[in-house]
Motif scaffolding. Structure first.
Motif, short mmCIF file in Angstrom:
data_model
loop_
_atom_site.label_atom_id
_atom_site.label_comp_id
_atom_site.label_asym_id
_atom_site.label_seq_id
_atom_site.Cartn_x
_atom_site.Cartn_y
_atom_site.Cartn_z
N UNK A 55 40.43 29.08 75.97
CA UNK A 55 41.46 28.30 76.65
C UNK A 55 41.48 28.63 78.14
N UNK A 56 41.38 29.92 78.45
CA UNK A 56 41.37 30.32 79.86
C UNK A 56 40.19 29.70 80.59
N UNK A 57 39.01 29.72 79.95
CA UNK A 57 37.82 29.10 80.57
C UNK A 57 38.04 27.59 80.74
N UNK A 58 38.62 26.99 79.72
CA UNK A 58 38.89 25.54 79.79
C UNK A 58 39.87 25.20 80.90
N UNK A 59 40.92 26.04 81.01
CA UNK A 59 41.89 25.81 82.08
C UNK A 59 41.25 26.03 83.45
N UNK A 94 38.12 25.53 84.21
CA UNK A 94 37.29 24.36 84.48
C UNK A 94 38.15 23.17 84.89
N UNK A 95 39.25 22.97 84.16
CA UNK A 95 40.14 21.86 84.50
C UNK A 95 40.70 22.04 85.91
N UNK A 96 41.10 23.25 86.24
CA UNK A 96 41.65 23.52 87.57
C UNK A 96 40.61 23.25 88.64
N UNK A 97 39.37 23.68 88.41
CA UNK A 97 38.34 23.45 89.42
C UNK A 97 38.06 21.95 89.55
N UNK A 98 38.09 21.21 88.45
CA UNK A 98 37.89 19.76 88.51
C UNK A 98 39.03 19.08 89.27
N UNK A 99 40.24 19.54 88.98
CA UNK A 99 41.40 18.96 89.66
C UNK A 99 41.32 19.25 91.16
#
Length: 104
Positions: A24-28, A30-35
């Motif tokens: 989840x942390x890795x996913x978050x 990645x999402x944060x970097x995409x955002x």
């Protein structure tokens, strides 16, 4: 298959939970970097659009100046036309009035 003790089951569940949180942390992340990348791109586009808007405003100001100039020229032409028409009317009236005594 061997039966697991309660402690082994708890350890297994804790590992699974830890793995899940790590994913989840890795996913978050990645999402944060995409955002953040999307935000940077949008800010760049907004800056470009602002530049275009400033250019259009400059063009509009130029066109307004041209319109004012053309209106001034049109008013001057209209005044000249009125002056010519009035002068012709006066000349016609004077010619008619001046010619009246001759025809009477």
């Amino acid at each position: 298959m061997q039966a697991m003790s309660d402690e082994q089951r708890m350890d297994l569940l804790e590992r699974k939970m830890d793995d899940g949180f790590t994913r989840m942390d890795r996913g978050f992340a990645e999402m944060r970097s995409q955002i953040l990348a999307s935000e940077r791109a949008l800010r760049g586009e907004i800056g470009g659009v602002r530049g275009e808007v400033a250019g259009v405003r400059g063009e509009v100001a130029g066109v307004r100046g041209e319109i004012a100039s053309v209106r001034g020229e049109a008013r001057a032409d209209f005044r000249t036309l009125i002056g010519v028409v009035v002068a012709m009317w006066v000349a016609t009236v004077l010619a008619v009035v001046g010619g009246l005594p001759i025809h009477l």
